[in-house]
Write a protein that holds these residues in place. Sequence first.
Motif, PDB file in Angstrom:
ATOM      1  N   GLY A 292     -21.568  38.848  21.320  1.00 15.12           N
ATOM      2  CA  GLY A 292     -21.743  38.579  22.601  1.00 15.12           C
ATOM      3  C   GLY A 292     -22.008  40.712  23.202  1.00 15.12           C
ATOM      4  N   GLN A 293     -21.441  41.510  22.210  1.00 17.94           N
ATOM      5  CA  GLN A 293     -21.412  43.121  22.554  1.00 17.94           C
ATOM      6  C   GLN A 293     -21.004  43.229  23.681  1.00 17.94           C
ATOM      7  OE1 GLN A 293     -25.076  44.055  20.588  1.00 17.94           O
ATOM      8  NE2 GLN A 293     -24.256  43.459  18.368  1.00 17.94           N
ATOM      9  N   TYR A 294     -20.159  42.274  23.983  1.00 16.57           N
ATOM     10  CA  TYR A 294     -19.225  42.975  25.726  1.00 16.57           C
ATOM     11  C   TYR A 294     -19.011  44.520  25.922  1.00 16.57           C
ATOM     12  CZ  TYR A 294     -20.099  37.966  27.425  1.00 16.57           C
ATOM     13  OH  TYR A 294     -21.201  36.795  27.712  1.00 16.57           O
ATOM     14  N   TRP A 295     -18.599  44.522  24.669  1.00 10.08           N
ATOM     15  CA  TRP A 295     -18.070  46.103  24.578  1.00 10.08           C
ATOM     16  C   TRP A 295     -18.780  47.462  24.135  1.00 10.08           C
ATOM     17  CZ3 TRP A 295     -11.916  44.622  22.236  1.00 10.08           C
ATOM     18  CH2 TRP A 295     -11.370  43.770  23.338  1.00 10.08           C
ATOM     19  N   GLY A 296     -19.755  46.647  23.872  1.00  8.36           N
ATOM     20  CA  GLY A 296     -20.817  47.664  22.885  1.00  8.36           C
ATOM     21  C   GLY A 296     -20.961  47.079  21.998  1.00  8.36           C
ATOM     22  N   ASP A 297     -22.381  47.905  21.477  1.00  3.54           N
ATOM     23  CA  ASP A 297     -23.054  47.720  20.183  1.00  3.54           C
ATOM     24  C   ASP A 297     -21.982  48.082  18.576  1.00  3.54           C
ATOM     25  OD1 ASP A 297     -24.597  47.412  17.604  1.00  3.54           O
ATOM     26  OD2 ASP A 297     -26.465  47.713  18.833  1.00  3.54           O
ATOM     27  N   PRO A 298     -21.524  47.145  18.345  1.00  6.79           N
ATOM     28  CA  PRO A 298     -20.206  47.710  16.998  1.00  6.79           C
ATOM     29  C   PRO A 298     -21.439  48.829  15.820  1.00  6.79           C
ATOM     30  CG  PRO A 298     -20.257  45.312  16.781  1.00  6.79           C
ATOM     31  CD  PRO A 298     -21.574  45.609  18.392  1.00  6.79           C
ATOM     32  N   ALA A 299     -22.431  48.798  15.600  1.00 10.73           N
ATOM     33  CA  ALA A 299     -23.330  49.503  14.719  1.00 10.73           C
ATOM     34  C   ALA A 299     -23.551  50.914  15.796  1.00 10.73           C
ATOM     35  CB  ALA A 299     -24.520  49.091  14.712  1.00 10.73           C
ATOM     36  N   LYS A 300     -24.186  51.017  16.754  1.00 15.17           N
ATOM     37  CA  LYS A 300     -23.898  52.250  17.750  1.00 15.17           C
ATOM     38  C   LYS A 300     -22.019  53.469  17.624  1.00 15.17           C
ATOM     39  CE  LYS A 300     -27.873  51.226  20.083  1.00 15.17           C
ATOM     40  NZ  LYS A 300     -28.103  51.337  21.575  1.00 15.17           N
ATOM     41  N   LYS A 302     -19.606  52.308  15.401  1.00 10.84           N
ATOM     42  CA  LYS A 302     -19.361  52.621  14.368  1.00 10.84           C
ATOM     43  C   LYS A 302     -19.674  54.388  13.759  1.00 10.84           C
ATOM     44  CE  LYS A 302     -19.828  50.959   9.426  1.00 10.84           C
ATOM     45  NZ  LYS A 302     -19.568  50.380   8.500  1.00 10.84           N
ATOM     46  N   ASP A 303     -21.640  54.175  14.376  1.00  6.81           N
ATOM     47  CA  ASP A 303     -22.320  55.962  14.084  1.00  6.81           C
ATOM     48  C   ASP A 303     -22.245  56.452  15.226  1.00  6.81           C
ATOM     49  OD1 ASP A 303     -24.111  55.087  16.133  1.00  6.81           O
ATOM     50  OD2 ASP A 303     -25.296  54.204  14.200  1.00  6.81           O
ATOM     51  N   GLY A 304     -21.036  56.633  15.665  1.00 10.89           N
ATOM     52  CA  GLY A 304     -20.538  57.883  16.548  1.00 10.89           C
ATOM     53  C   GLY A 304     -22.053  57.800  18.114  1.00 10.89           C
ATOM     54  N   SER A 305     -22.803  56.653  17.982  1.00  6.06           N
ATOM     55  CA  SER A 305     -23.845  57.204  19.069  1.00  6.06           C
ATOM     56  C   SER A 305     -23.244  56.537  19.920  1.00  6.06           C
ATOM     57  CB  SER A 305     -24.873  56.114  18.729  1.00  6.06           C
ATOM     58  OG  SER A 305     -25.055  55.263  18.469  1.00  6.06           O
ATOM     59  N   PHE A 306     -22.050  55.757  20.262  1.00  9.40           N
ATOM     60  CA  PHE A 306     -22.344  55.069  21.574  1.00  9.40           C
ATOM     61  C   PHE A 306     -20.456  55.170  20.939  1.00  9.40           C
ATOM     62  CE2 PHE A 306     -19.506  51.615  24.360  1.00  9.40           C
ATOM     63  CZ  PHE A 306     -20.189  52.030  25.222  1.00  9.40           C
ATOM     64  N   VAL A 307     -19.642  55.451  22.550  1.00 12.26           N
ATOM     65  CA  VAL A 307     -18.388  55.167  22.460  1.00 12.26           C
ATOM     66  C   VAL A 307     -17.755  55.278  23.185  1.00 12.26           C
ATOM     67  CG1 VAL A 307     -16.144  56.671  23.393  1.00 12.26           C
ATOM     68  CG2 VAL A 307     -18.442  58.503  21.867  1.00 12.26           C
ATOM     69  N   PHE A 351     -11.602  61.903  29.728  1.00 10.24           N
ATOM     70  CA  PHE A 351     -10.218  62.012  28.902  1.00 10.24           C
ATOM     71  C   PHE A 351     -10.350  60.607  27.542  1.00 10.24           C
ATOM     72  CE2 PHE A 351      -8.763  62.544  33.260  1.00 10.24           C
ATOM     73  CZ  PHE A 351      -8.378  63.670  33.147  1.00 10.24           C
ATOM     74  N   LEU A 352     -11.609  60.730  27.608  1.00  8.72           N
ATOM     75  CA  LEU A 352     -12.351  59.377  26.439  1.00  8.72           C
ATOM     76  C   LEU A 352     -12.064  60.920  24.599  1.00  8.72           C
ATOM     77  CD1 LEU A 352     -14.921  57.409  27.645  1.00  8.72           C
ATOM     78  CD2 LEU A 352     -12.042  56.025  26.753  1.00  8.72           C
ATOM     79  N   LYS A 353     -11.632  59.720  23.447  1.00 11.98           N
ATOM     80  CA  LYS A 353     -11.666  60.444  22.402  1.00 11.98           C
ATOM     81  C   LYS A 353     -13.392  60.869  21.778  1.00 11.98           C
ATOM     82  CE  LYS A 353     -10.197  61.360  18.356  1.00 11.98           C
ATOM     83  NZ  LYS A 353      -8.942  60.789  17.024  1.00 11.98           N
ATOM     84  N   GLY A 354     -14.189  61.549  22.485  1.00  6.27           N
ATOM     85  CA  GLY A 354     -15.955  61.813  21.659  1.00  6.27           C
ATOM     86  C   GLY A 354     -16.623  61.307  22.936  1.00  6.27           C
ATOM     87  N   ALA A 355     -16.235  61.309  23.957  1.00  2.00           N
ATOM     88  CA  ALA A 355     -16.770  61.066  24.896  1.00  2.00           C
ATOM     89  C   ALA A 355     -17.996  62.135  25.302  1.00  2.00           C
ATOM     90  CB  ALA A 355     -16.196  60.627  26.348  1.00  2.00           C
ATOM     91  N   LYS A 356     -18.733  61.950  25.424  1.00  2.00           N
ATOM     92  CA  LYS A 356     -19.992  63.054  25.821  1.00  2.00           C
ATOM     93  C   LYS A 356     -20.292  63.647  27.038  1.00  2.00           C
ATOM     94  CE  LYS A 356     -22.676  62.591  20.982  1.00  2.00           C
ATOM     95  NZ  LYS A 356     -21.919  60.925  20.740  1.00  2.00           N
TER      96      LYS A 356
END
Length: 356
Positions: A292-300, A302-307, A351-356
């Motif tokens: 259900g991608q409840y924690w976010g789109d796995p593809a995004k 993986k490619d870093g477009s979503f943390v 505090f998140l790693k990779g957050a913009k």
Amino acid sequence: MRKTVTRVFAATAAIAASFALAGCGGASNTADSSNTKLTKVTFMLAWTADTNHIGVYVAKNKGYFKDAGLDVDIIAVSKTGAELAVNNGVADFAVSNLYNAASYTDLKGAHIKQVMQVQQKPSAIWCALASNTAIKSPKDFDGKTFATFGGNESDIVIKRMVQYDGGKGEFDKVTVGTSTFKTLESGQADFGGFYSTWEGVQAEMYGPKLNCFTEPDYGVPGNGDAIGIITSDKLIKENPELVRKFVQASQKGYEYAYSNPDDAAKILVKEAADYHLEEAFVKKSMHVIVDGQYWGDPAKIKDGSFVLGTNDFTGTQERFDFLGEGHAYTDANGNPTDKVPQSKDGATNEFLKGAK
């Protein structure tokens, strides 16, 4: 014999105790078996151990916390709730949600922040027993009895769903006893609230079968299930590096669980042995979350477009504003207030790693 999985559905009950109480406790130093100094921190469950907490259990099991110099003690939720415990320094971190973090901060005098939002979309489902053939869609809730945990936020959600479906939005209420399942099976109520990622799995695997409806399909805006990890403003101010280490180790744990749901399920069952979770059940719950991608789109991710872990200020504010229109809120004294909580007051992504 049907398995029973217990979790409190309503996370928005009023807190009787004041958030102004002074805190004690907090992070402290300890030593592990290798005499390496680790900082001891406490993480409080929000209810019983389940897949919302799984990333923290994975981080502990995989040594992510230890690698960050932390010795994390996972503790049961207190009677006053995780939010009050964190606010008063009884626990350093806990699972909660952005609704609680913002509404308790803006309306009830708390000083807490959500530092990581795991769940990115609603998982609430509103259901009747499948055997109750009188209920075919939300408009059929009219004139029926709602099994509630208290508070009027859920009432506003149900009313919108019923009216969107062509009904009046008029129903009776009864307070849930030991579980919503039992309340429905006893005939005391006709419908109630569950989570698709947990109780929905229980119903599918063990029964009773349910007939369920989701909020987005019936006109309810935003995300009311922005579940994540909270800490106190005090700890953020006094030890931001500790907060960063805990958040990023937890983030790594949730990322692992999202990519390795079966192994993560085994870890949760092992590490939370006191809760006697069934491995097949936890695996199914994790696959519902992943599919259900409840924690976010796995593809995004993986490619870093979503943390993974990013707090969603837009979807949660939509929910706050919607509930404000329904006059849902009360202040620290339980009095109605038209002040609407602001998501930005209840969360930070710093505090998140990779957050913009």
